[in-house]
Structures are given as structure tokens and as C-alpha cells.
Design a protein around this motif. Structure first.
Motif, short mmCIF file in Angstrom:
data_model
loop_
_atom_site.label_atom_id
_atom_site.label_comp_id
_atom_site.label_asym_id
_atom_site.label_seq_id
_atom_site.Cartn_x
_atom_site.Cartn_y
_atom_site.Cartn_z
N GLY A 27 29.22 34.44 44.80
CA GLY A 27 28.96 35.86 44.99
C GLY A 27 28.81 36.61 43.68
O GLY A 27 28.18 37.68 43.63
N LEU A 28 29.37 36.05 42.62
CA LEU A 28 29.25 36.65 41.28
C LEU A 28 28.05 36.09 40.52
O LEU A 28 27.82 36.46 39.36
CB LEU A 28 30.53 36.40 40.48
N GLY A 29 27.32 35.17 41.16
CA GLY A 29 26.16 34.59 40.52
C GLY A 29 26.46 33.37 39.68
O GLY A 29 25.64 32.96 38.86
N HIS A 30 27.63 32.76 39.89
CA HIS A 30 28.00 31.57 39.12
C HIS A 30 28.22 30.39 40.06
O HIS A 30 28.94 30.50 41.04
CB HIS A 30 29.29 31.84 38.33
N VAL A 71 46.06 32.73 40.60
CA VAL A 71 44.91 33.52 41.04
C VAL A 71 44.35 34.35 39.90
O VAL A 71 43.13 34.39 39.67
CB VAL A 71 45.30 34.42 42.22
N GLU A 72 45.23 35.04 39.16
CA GLU A 72 44.73 35.93 38.11
C GLU A 72 44.03 35.16 36.99
O GLU A 72 43.07 35.67 36.38
CB GLU A 72 45.86 36.78 37.53
N ASP A 73 44.47 33.93 36.73
CA ASP A 73 43.81 33.12 35.70
C ASP A 73 42.41 32.71 36.14
O ASP A 73 41.45 32.78 35.36
CB ASP A 73 44.64 31.87 35.39
N THR A 74 42.30 32.26 37.39
CA THR A 74 40.98 31.86 37.90
C THR A 74 40.06 33.07 38.01
O THR A 74 38.86 32.98 37.69
CB THR A 74 41.13 31.17 39.27
N ALA A 75 40.60 34.21 38.44
CA ALA A 75 39.78 35.42 38.54
C ALA A 75 39.24 35.81 37.16
O ALA A 75 38.06 36.15 37.02
CB ALA A 75 40.61 36.56 39.13
N GLY A 77 31.95 41.73 37.48
CA GLY A 77 33.09 41.82 38.37
C GLY A 77 34.34 42.34 37.68
O GLY A 77 34.45 42.31 36.45
N ASP A 78 35.28 42.81 38.48
CA ASP A 78 36.56 43.29 37.99
C ASP A 78 37.62 42.24 38.29
O ASP A 78 37.73 41.78 39.44
CB ASP A 78 36.92 44.60 38.69
N PRO A 79 38.41 41.81 37.31
CA PRO A 79 39.38 40.73 37.54
C PRO A 79 40.33 41.00 38.70
O PRO A 79 40.64 40.10 39.48
CB PRO A 79 40.12 40.65 36.21
N SER A 80 40.79 42.24 38.83
CA SER A 80 41.73 42.56 39.91
C SER A 80 41.07 42.42 41.27
O SER A 80 41.64 41.85 42.21
CB SER A 80 42.28 43.98 39.74
N GLU A 81 39.84 42.90 41.39
CA GLU A 81 39.12 42.81 42.66
C GLU A 81 38.77 41.36 42.98
O GLU A 81 38.89 40.91 44.12
CB GLU A 81 37.86 43.66 42.61
N VAL A 82 38.34 40.62 41.97
CA VAL A 82 38.03 39.20 42.18
C VAL A 82 39.29 38.45 42.61
O VAL A 82 39.24 37.60 43.50
CB VAL A 82 37.43 38.57 40.90
N GLY A 83 40.42 38.80 42.02
CA GLY A 83 41.68 38.18 42.41
C GLY A 83 42.03 38.46 43.86
O GLY A 83 42.49 37.57 44.59
N ARG A 84 41.80 39.70 44.30
CA ARG A 84 42.07 40.04 45.70
C ARG A 84 41.15 39.27 46.64
O ARG A 84 41.57 38.80 47.70
CB ARG A 84 41.91 41.55 45.91
#
Length: 240
Positions: free
Chosen positions: A32-35, A50-54, A64-71
Motif C-alpha cells: 500500500g506504500l508502494g514497496h 511493530v514500531e521498528d517495522t513501521a 507514510g507516517d510511522p505511527s499510522e503505519v504502525g497502527r
């Protein structure tokens, strides 16, 4: 050291077969982020918080925003484990044997509390853990030593008398940094050897006696043929 005080189990990829589910969730969010996720991403995904992978996905995708990607990662992974997280081969037999031997054990996971509670309330509902720790229960999670130090403290035990059972490089590093001996049962990533790590090919070959022997020092990987793990590939982590 006075003997085996407690066994501290990792969850994902160790007791339950969820590392592939986590990879697939990460794959979906990354797309979804193009990767497009590849084996090169594995060290930043497998066994990571989660936060590391985000943060990794934001870095490699450039958006993307790391917090939103983490959620999004947490929500997708939660839906996956809610659908079912089977136990790893040998897990039930080992847990039953530890209970019969009177050896206490706990769950020490880098997954969010939401995910841990889903698995513990599902496929692990029958397991008498002394307690469970999630990524939300310490200031820092794996690969930092905080989770395993906290677990030993909750048992009132010397961390050097505890054996951690792990499947990933980050998990093994966390336990070792805390002062635990480590039994490594690799899943998707190879875990490097160290003097305090003992290697097994599967939980099916792990016994309370083997766990006690870990306190005496690690067993090099080459002494346990076939224990090397495989990296994620299309056969182990199929695209969805």
C-alpha cells in the motif's frame, strides 16, 4: 546459579506459527506504500517490534507516517491472528512436560498487548502461564533487555537462572543482553551462535532436561545438525 528458576517463552514463531502471518501483514501494508517486500527486508520485519517495522517501511517507501503505519500493521496482524494461530510442533508437549516437572514459565513477546491477548485467549487459552508480557508492558521491547529483565523480576528470580526460548536474532539478543541463557529454535531467520545459546531444530526435541542443561553454557549450532533456519521466501511466506 541455583538451577532452572523459570522458562521464558517468546510467542511469535516460537510457540505459535505467526511469523508468516506477520510477514504477510507487513507485505500488505508495504504494498500500500508502494514497496514490494523482499528477503532483503526480512531483518527489519521478522522478530521486530511493530514500531521498528513501521519505521523501516516508511524509510524504504519514502512515504507514510510511522505511527499510522504502525497502527495499520497492528490492525492487520490482529485480524490475522484472530482467524487462527496454530501452535508450533512440539509446543504443547513441552509445556505439559514443564508443568509436570513443576517448572514455572511465562510468555515474553514483542507483539502489542492486543495481539498477545488474542493469541493467549485463543490457541494458548489452555496454557497456564504465570504471566504474559507484551511490547506495551516495558519502556523498551526486544532487542533491548527490558522484557526479559522484567520477567525475571516478576518471578523474583536471578535472570541468570532463567532460560529464554526464542526463534529470532532480535529475541535472542534481548534475552542474552538481559543475562538469560537462550535456547534458539529458529523459524524464518538464521540466528547467529554465541557462548550462551543452545540450538534445537524444533520444540519437538526440547525437554526440561535440555532446558536445564542450557544453564551450563550454549551448544554450538554445528553440534546440532539441521538446526539452521531458512530465510523468508515465496515458499515460506507466500504473497497474498
Amino acid at each position: 546459579m541455583s538451577g532452572l528458576a523459570a522458562v521464558l517463552f517468546d510467542m511469535d514463531g516460537t510457540l505459535v506459527d505467526t511469523e508468516v502471518l506477520w510477514w504477510r501483514s507487513t507485505e500488505r501494508i508495504a504494498r500500500g506504500l508502494g514497496h514490494e517486500l523482499t528477503d532483503a527486508d526480512a531483518p527489519e520485519v521478522v522478530g521486530r517490534a511493530v514500531e521498528d517495522t513501521a519505521a523501516h517501511l516508511v524509510r524504504v517507501s519514502g512515504g507514510g507516517d510511522p505511527s499510522e503505519v504502525g497502527r495499520e500493521l497492528t490492525a492487520d496482524f490482529f485480524r490475522a491472528v484472530e482467524a487462527g494461530a496454530p501452535m508450533r510442533p512440539g509446543a504443547q508437549r513441552l509445556l505439559t512436560a514443564l508443568e509436570a516437572h513443576g517448572v514455572p514459565f511465562a510468555l515474553v513477546s514483542a507483539s502489542p498487548r492486543l495481539v498477545v491477548d488474542s493469541v493467549v485467549g485463543g490457541s494458548l487459552a489452555h496454557v497456564p502461564f504465570a504471566f504474559t508480557l507484551s511490547a506495551d508492558d516495558t519502556d523498551r521491547t526486544k532487542p533491548h533487555p527490558d522484557p526479559y529483565r522484567s520477567a525475571a523480576e516478576r518471578f523474583g528470580a536471578d535472570v541468570r537462572d532463567c532460560v529464554a526460548v526464542e526463534d529470532s536474532p532480535d529475541g535472542a539478543a534481548s534475552a542474552e543482553a538481559a543475562g538469560c541463557r537462550v535456547l534458539v529454535v529458529p523459524s524464518l531467520l538464521e540466528v547467529p551462535p554465541s557462548p550462551v545459546r543452545t540450538f534445537a531444530r524444533s520444540l519437538e526435541e526440547v525437554t526440561p532436561e535440555l532446558l536445564r542443561s542450557c544453564l551450563g553454557g550454549g551448544v554450538p549450532r554445528q553440534d546440532r545438525p539441521g538446526s539452521q533456519a531458512v530465510r523468508p521466501s515465496s515458499s515460506t511466506t507466500p504473497s497474498t
